[in-house]
Design an enzyme around this catalytic site. Sequence first.
Site, PDB file in Angstrom:
ATOM      1  CG  HIS A  60      -0.304  -0.093   2.532  1.00  0.00           C
ATOM      2  ND1 HIS A  60       0.065  -1.289   3.098  1.00  0.00           N
ATOM      3  CD2 HIS A  60       0.083   0.870   3.420  1.00  0.00           C
ATOM      4  CE1 HIS A  60       0.626  -1.061   4.285  1.00  0.00           C
ATOM      5  NE2 HIS A  60       0.660   0.244   4.499  1.00  0.00           N
ATOM      6  CG  LEU A 111      -0.960  -6.133   4.183  1.00  0.00           C
ATOM      7  CD1 LEU A 111      -1.837  -5.623   5.323  1.00  0.00           C
ATOM      8  CD2 LEU A 111       0.343  -5.344   4.108  1.00  0.00           C
ATOM      9  CG  ASP A 147       2.658  -2.587  12.745  1.00  0.00           C
ATOM     10  OD1 ASP A 147       3.464  -3.106  13.524  1.00  0.00           O
ATOM     11  OD2 ASP A 147       2.525  -1.353  12.622  1.00  0.00           O
ATOM     12  N   GLY A 148       0.957  -4.977   9.321  1.00  0.00           N
ATOM     13  CA  GLY A 148      -0.015  -5.854   8.660  1.00  0.00           C
ATOM     14  C   GLY A 148       0.654  -7.093   8.091  1.00  0.00           C
ATOM     15  CG  ASN A 177       3.541   2.492  11.472  1.00  0.00           C
ATOM     16  OD1 ASN A 177       2.851   1.605  11.965  1.00  0.00           O
ATOM     17  ND2 ASN A 177       3.421   2.869  10.210  1.00  0.00           N
ATOM     18  CG  HIS A 251      -3.282   3.267   6.550  1.00  0.00           C
ATOM     19  ND1 HIS A 251      -2.268   2.342   6.464  1.00  0.00           N
ATOM     20  CD2 HIS A 251      -4.264   2.817   5.718  1.00  0.00           C
ATOM     21  CE1 HIS A 251      -2.634   1.382   5.627  1.00  0.00           C
ATOM     22  NE2 HIS A 251      -3.835   1.646   5.162  1.00  0.00           N
ATOM     23  CB  SER A 373       1.275 -38.203  -0.288  1.00  0.00           C
ATOM     24  OG  SER A 373       1.226 -38.872   0.937  1.00  0.00           O
ATOM     25  CG  HIS A 462      -7.718 -35.254   3.877  1.00  0.00           C
ATOM     26  ND1 HIS A 462      -8.227 -34.747   5.047  1.00  0.00           N
ATOM     27  CD2 HIS A 462      -6.381 -35.365   4.068  1.00  0.00           C
ATOM     28  CE1 HIS A 462      -7.245 -34.576   5.912  1.00  0.00           C
ATOM     29  NE2 HIS A 462      -6.112 -34.930   5.340  1.00  0.00           N
ATOM     30  NE  ARG A 509      -4.285 -43.302  -1.187  1.00  0.00           N
ATOM     31  CZ  ARG A 509      -4.984 -44.144  -0.436  1.00  0.00           C
ATOM     32  NH1 ARG A 509      -6.295 -44.103  -0.452  1.00  0.00           N
ATOM     33  NH2 ARG A 509      -4.379 -45.010   0.325  1.00  0.00           N
TER      34      ARG A 509
HETATM   35  C1  TPP Z   1      -4.260  -9.647   3.064  1.00  0.00           C
HETATM   36  C2  TPP Z   1      -4.631  -8.220   3.241  1.00  0.00           C
HETATM   37  N1  TPP Z   1      -5.604  -7.896   4.115  1.00  0.00           N
HETATM   38  C3  TPP Z   1      -5.995  -6.622   4.254  1.00  0.00           C
HETATM   39  C4  TPP Z   1      -5.419  -5.622   3.521  1.00  0.00           C
HETATM   40  C5  TPP Z   1      -5.899  -4.185   3.642  1.00  0.00           C
HETATM   41  N2  TPP Z   1      -4.889  -3.386   4.362  1.00  0.00           N
HETATM   42  C6  TPP Z   1      -4.003  -2.618   3.712  1.00  0.00           C
HETATM   43  S1  TPP Z   1      -2.892  -1.922   4.737  1.00  0.00           S
HETATM   44  C7  TPP Z   1      -3.585  -2.651   6.080  1.00  0.00           C
HETATM   45  C8  TPP Z   1      -3.019  -2.515   7.457  1.00  0.00           C
HETATM   46  C9  TPP Z   1      -2.334  -1.276   7.682  1.00  0.00           C
HETATM   47  O1  TPP Z   1      -1.461  -1.361   8.773  1.00  0.00           O
HETATM   48  P1  TPP Z   1       0.084  -1.511   8.569  1.00  0.00           P
HETATM   49  O2  TPP Z   1       0.355  -2.767   7.841  1.00  0.00           O
HETATM   50  O3  TPP Z   1       0.690  -1.350   9.894  1.00  0.00           O
HETATM   51  O4  TPP Z   1       0.475  -0.331   7.613  1.00  0.00           O
HETATM   52  P2  TPP Z   1       0.637   1.215   7.986  1.00  0.00           P
HETATM   53  O5  TPP Z   1      -0.698   1.695   8.473  1.00  0.00           O
HETATM   54  O6  TPP Z   1       1.665   1.289   9.040  1.00  0.00           O
HETATM   55  O7  TPP Z   1       1.021   1.851   6.703  1.00  0.00           O
HETATM   56  C10 TPP Z   1      -4.685  -3.414   5.702  1.00  0.00           C
HETATM   57  C11 TPP Z   1      -5.543  -4.168   6.661  1.00  0.00           C
HETATM   58  C12 TPP Z   1      -4.398  -5.990   2.620  1.00  0.00           C
HETATM   59  N3  TPP Z   1      -3.778  -5.110   1.855  1.00  0.00           N
HETATM   60  N4  TPP Z   1      -4.013  -7.291   2.517  1.00  0.00           N
END
Ligand code: TPP
Length: 655
Positions: A60, A111, A147-148, A177, A251, A373, A462, A509
């Site tokens: 992002h 993420l 963090d994400g 952060n 953000h 397998s 399965h 299988r």
């Molecule tokens: C798998 C996934 N789930 C949700 C999102 C949506 N999303 C984008 S950024 C974010 C979290 C933002 O927090 P952080 O990762 O700490 O980024 P910061 O705010 O510090 O830029 C989320 C939930 C995503 N991009 N990917």
Amino acid sequence: MANAIRALAMDAVQKAKSGHPGMPMGMADVATVLFTRYLKFDPTDPEWPDRDRFVLSAGHGSMLLYAVLYLLGVEGMTIDEIERFRQIDSATPGHPEYGHAAGVETTTGPLGQGITNAVGMALAERILAAQFGDDIVDHRTYVIASDGDLMEGISHEAISIAGHLRLNKLIVLFDDNGISIDGPLSLAESGDQVARFKAANWNAVHVDGQDPDAVAAAIEAAQASDKPTLIACKTTIGFGAPTKAGTAEAHGSPLGDDEIAGARKALGWDSPPFEIPADVRDAWRIAGLKSSQTRKDWQKRLASLNSDRRGEFERRVRGDLPAGFAAAIADYKRTLATEAPTVATRKASEMALNVINAALPETIGGSADLTPSNNTRTKGFTDIKPGDFAGRYVHWGVREHAMASAMNGIALHRGLIPYGGTFLIFSDYARPAIRLSALMKQRVIYVMTHDSIGLGEDGPTHEPVEHLAALRAIPNLKVFRPADATETAECWQLALENRTGPSLLALTRQNLPALRREFVEANLCARGAYEVAAADGDAEVSLFASGSEVEIALAAWQAIVRAGHPARVVSVPCFELFEAESADYQAEIVGDAPVNVGIEAAVRLGWDRIIGRDGIFVGMHGFGASAPYKELYQKFGITAEAAAEAALQRLEALS
Ligand SMILES: Cc1ncc(C[n+]2csc(CCOP(=O)(O)OP(=O)(O)O)c2C)c(N)n1
């Protein structure tokens, strides 16, 4: 120099009226230290094979990467492209996408994927260094993660396998952060990332991410580490923004004109939007030249290799298959035609891999702890072990998602072709990464065995039923379901020759008889569907099946013919290839019999495109069950008798 990143990020987001200014502004100092002092990268040759890889896992924050590529002077990343951030057909899409701009090594945004791609890149680097020597392959992989990224489950898989394998040239800069979208991290997280990484056998440290010297010292220590390193960089999201810095408001939305004016003042930045003062720009461009001599020295070393070695390295980077590969497959098919083995297609896959892995030194096999397998480990393979990368087989552990995502990283790195196995049911555990293989057009091969109720006793947890349909729905993924050993060899060949996307082999299988008993040089699976039994006269029934159900279709065909009705059978090993064929070929294969029957031990979704809405479908309508597989086929009515009876009844109703 860091303020140049901040200004470009806040102005581009403001102009686009959407985007994420906070992360680039917070991590601008870290990125400046990394790109101007440490990253081995030459803007004049962004594809240089021995460059350091940089992955922006927190996709992002894409403006951070675009700003840096522009400031370094990467061709194609112009100020116009920065101004066209997030607009149609720009080089600067909302999240970094592989293939739009040089310097973007992978597609990030979901993420956790980027950091796991980076594990694959770091592993590929070590494997290729073992194969070609440190003179030719010797680079690092750097990641910026948020963090994400670290909250996502896949990060656990990624860091544990990286720590286990001791990928010490992997360096993760964590944007610590304390903020995510909903607000302060404390809403949903109270773990200790540094302790977590240490527990996973990483070197992990805290630094002040707004202090360039501290960041530089941490990177230098990481470069000397015998483990992968996490540098938790304490930063302020939206650094410089007077009221929004340090809050979730920075953000993911434009800061607004007043806030931007305030940030300009606080940062001492008085240039108008999209203008970089000449001295700052020059400093960035000069920094961009720092690896130029290193690259030239590398080119000299490559040129000094003997021509076979050099040619082999260059072939591997281009991704061409070696001359003689098609002939090796043809020879193998000749043997199969004589021997006509009755084998499960998972076993047939191993047999094909014995030929393939001998012919292609670039394959890297693996499995998510189902090696016996999946039959993915072939004769002569040795294992990749912690600190020892001379082997060609990865025990990924029970980590399907990381296996798939790291295979994307291996493929993106160039020089290797990864394949990895699990049960087809667990494609769900890997699906986000499979989708990205397809989006990024990467040659990653998924070996997915136990592909239906035919797995039997393990039962409905399965037994995939909707998985073939769900996977066929992913654009640019080729799903192969071969019916015998020869089709398996052909599907493997097609997967390896498919340079612009991933392939998935769905394999049984249970044993299957040989369908093809005569050698045909041409790859009959290449058109996706082909006739395996012709009608004597105008067909009244066309039977279509894939994989293990082709045997059932052939038995049904015999019964229908015995009852006096001309019928034909079509094997459909790959829907996607069939749909890529001409309308004429599709019409010829679908035919015009009054009754069409589709047989697949899975749900109907997708089959109507071949058998039509009024076609008869013999398959699954719900979940499976636990029993010896032949009893399950009886229980669910996926039998030759049921198919023949349904076809004959329909014929009678039509007459
Ligand atoms: C798998 C996934 N789930 C949700 C999102 C949506 N999303 C984008 S950024 C974010 C979290 C933002 O927090 P952080 O990762 O700490 O980024 P910061 O705010 O510090 O830029 C989320 C939930 C995503 N991009 N990917």
